[in-house]
Write a protein that holds these residues in place. Sequence first.
Motif, short mmCIF file in Angstrom:
data_model
loop_
_atom_site.label_atom_id
_atom_site.label_comp_id
_atom_site.label_asym_id
_atom_site.label_seq_id
_atom_site.Cartn_x
_atom_site.Cartn_y
_atom_site.Cartn_z
N THR A 93 19.81 -55.46 41.70
CA THR A 93 18.59 -54.64 41.66
C THR A 93 18.32 -54.08 40.27
O THR A 93 17.33 -53.36 40.08
N GLY A 94 19.21 -54.37 39.32
CA GLY A 94 18.99 -53.92 37.95
C GLY A 94 19.27 -52.44 37.74
O GLY A 94 18.71 -51.84 36.80
N LYS A 95 20.11 -51.85 38.55
CA LYS A 95 20.40 -50.42 38.45
C LYS A 95 21.88 -50.18 38.17
O LYS A 95 22.74 -50.95 38.61
N THR A 96 22.14 -49.08 37.47
CA THR A 96 23.52 -48.62 37.35
C THR A 96 23.97 -48.09 38.70
O THR A 96 23.14 -47.84 39.59
N GLU A 97 25.25 -47.87 38.86
CA GLU A 97 25.74 -47.33 40.13
C GLU A 97 25.15 -45.95 40.40
O GLU A 97 24.81 -45.62 41.54
N GLU A 98 25.01 -45.12 39.36
CA GLU A 98 24.44 -43.79 39.55
C GLU A 98 22.97 -43.88 39.97
O GLU A 98 22.52 -43.18 40.89
N GLN A 99 22.20 -44.75 39.32
CA GLN A 99 20.81 -44.94 39.70
C GLN A 99 20.71 -45.49 41.12
O GLN A 99 19.83 -45.08 41.89
N TRP A 100 21.59 -46.40 41.45
CA TRP A 100 21.59 -47.01 42.78
C TRP A 100 21.87 -45.97 43.86
O TRP A 100 21.23 -45.97 44.92
N LEU A 101 22.80 -45.08 43.58
CA LEU A 101 23.13 -44.02 44.54
C LEU A 101 21.91 -43.16 44.82
O LEU A 101 21.58 -42.88 45.98
N SER B 186 26.70 -30.88 45.48
CA SER B 186 28.08 -30.47 45.22
C SER B 186 29.05 -31.62 45.41
O SER B 186 30.26 -31.45 45.26
N GLU B 187 28.52 -32.80 45.76
CA GLU B 187 29.38 -33.95 45.98
C GLU B 187 30.00 -34.43 44.67
O GLU B 187 29.27 -34.68 43.69
N PRO B 188 31.31 -34.58 44.61
CA PRO B 188 31.95 -35.02 43.37
C PRO B 188 31.62 -36.46 42.99
O PRO B 188 31.84 -36.86 41.85
N CYS B 189 31.07 -37.22 43.93
CA CYS B 189 30.76 -38.62 43.65
C CYS B 189 29.40 -38.80 43.00
O CYS B 189 28.98 -39.94 42.72
N ALA B 190 28.68 -37.72 42.74
CA ALA B 190 27.33 -37.84 42.20
C ALA B 190 27.06 -36.76 41.16
O ALA B 190 27.58 -35.65 41.25
N THR B 191 26.23 -37.10 40.20
CA THR B 191 25.75 -36.16 39.20
C THR B 191 24.27 -35.95 39.43
O THR B 191 23.51 -36.93 39.52
N SER B 192 23.84 -34.70 39.53
CA SER B 192 22.43 -34.41 39.77
C SER B 192 21.59 -34.93 38.61
O SER B 192 22.02 -34.96 37.46
N ARG B 193 20.36 -35.34 38.92
CA ARG B 193 19.48 -35.91 37.92
C ARG B 193 18.60 -34.83 37.31
O ARG B 193 18.10 -33.96 38.03
N PRO B 194 18.37 -34.84 36.01
CA PRO B 194 17.62 -33.78 35.37
C PRO B 194 16.13 -33.86 35.68
O PRO B 194 15.52 -34.93 35.53
N PRO B 195 15.50 -32.75 36.10
CA PRO B 195 14.06 -32.75 36.40
C PRO B 195 13.19 -33.13 35.21
O PRO B 195 12.06 -33.57 35.39
N ASN B 196 13.70 -32.97 33.98
CA ASN B 196 12.85 -33.32 32.84
C ASN B 196 12.56 -34.82 32.77
O ASN B 196 11.71 -35.26 32.00
N MET B 197 13.26 -35.63 33.59
CA MET B 197 12.93 -37.04 33.69
C MET B 197 11.49 -37.21 34.16
O MET B 197 10.77 -38.11 33.71
#
Length: 284
Positions: free
Chosen positions: A96-104, A220-231
């Motif tokens: 799908t052309g995504k990193t694992e973080e983007q895919w999550l 709060s899940e350790p498997c994910a990093t929140s995405r910045p709203p400035n995106m």
Amino acid sequence: MHLLLALLFALPTREAALIDCSARIVATDGEKMWPGWAAAPRSVLLVGAETEWLIAPPAGVPPFEERKRTFDPKLLATFPVFSAEPTVVVGMPAATGKTEEQWLWTLVHERFHQFQYSRPGYYERAEKLGLSRGDTTGMWMLNYPFPYDEAAEPYAAFSRAVGAALRARQTPNFAPKLREAKRAWRAFRDALKPDDYAYFRFQVWQEGVARYTEITLTTSEPCATSRPPNMIIDALDKPALREQKRVAFYALGAGIAMLLDETSPDWKRGYIDRPFEIDTYFQP
């Protein structure tokens, strides 16, 4: 649970872990943001190069662990596959052309669509918009003939004005920037035919708020990093309606939802019960 299935069958371990993570985000932080989301359907069809796996099958659907691939491995979508319940159908990150973080976070986005689509009366209300023009497959939601070229200039002004208002939050400039955003909204609305504006409202409600949720949901899940709203704000500064077409509505819809957090903090209470009417909270 899905990790155990991965050990028992050929389900890819890393993707199984990410699917588990998306489910936990919805069940914990997602439920706090959108009460009722955790009870929505949660089936996922993971599509590999040759094989696909059904995870958390819809109610009444016989489970299967793996089968020969039937869907496009590049797919990222949510729709009724096995029953009336919506299923997330998703290819592997690389396909799908995504990193694992983007895919999550795309999984979280698609799980929010499961929440939207499973609400009572969703499909009936969508049909009442009168935009399908005889299409009974639901593809009008993607292929509606919106005048992307003709609307590009007022759309760009609207998009940039929403971005400027968001940047002015918590400052004395917010009120005048908000007025400018509303004026730009009026100009954009008035440049469209009623059906075209109805389609825009539909996309803001559906895809814009899904993107808003994906971007602003902290976890709060350790498997994910929140995405910045400035995106979102960065995307609003560079509107590309002609090129992106319907996808451009994702960022603008998310930006509108972020403004609603400032102007109408209780807007989420009526969001689900009043589909496709998000702009009633932010009258231009």
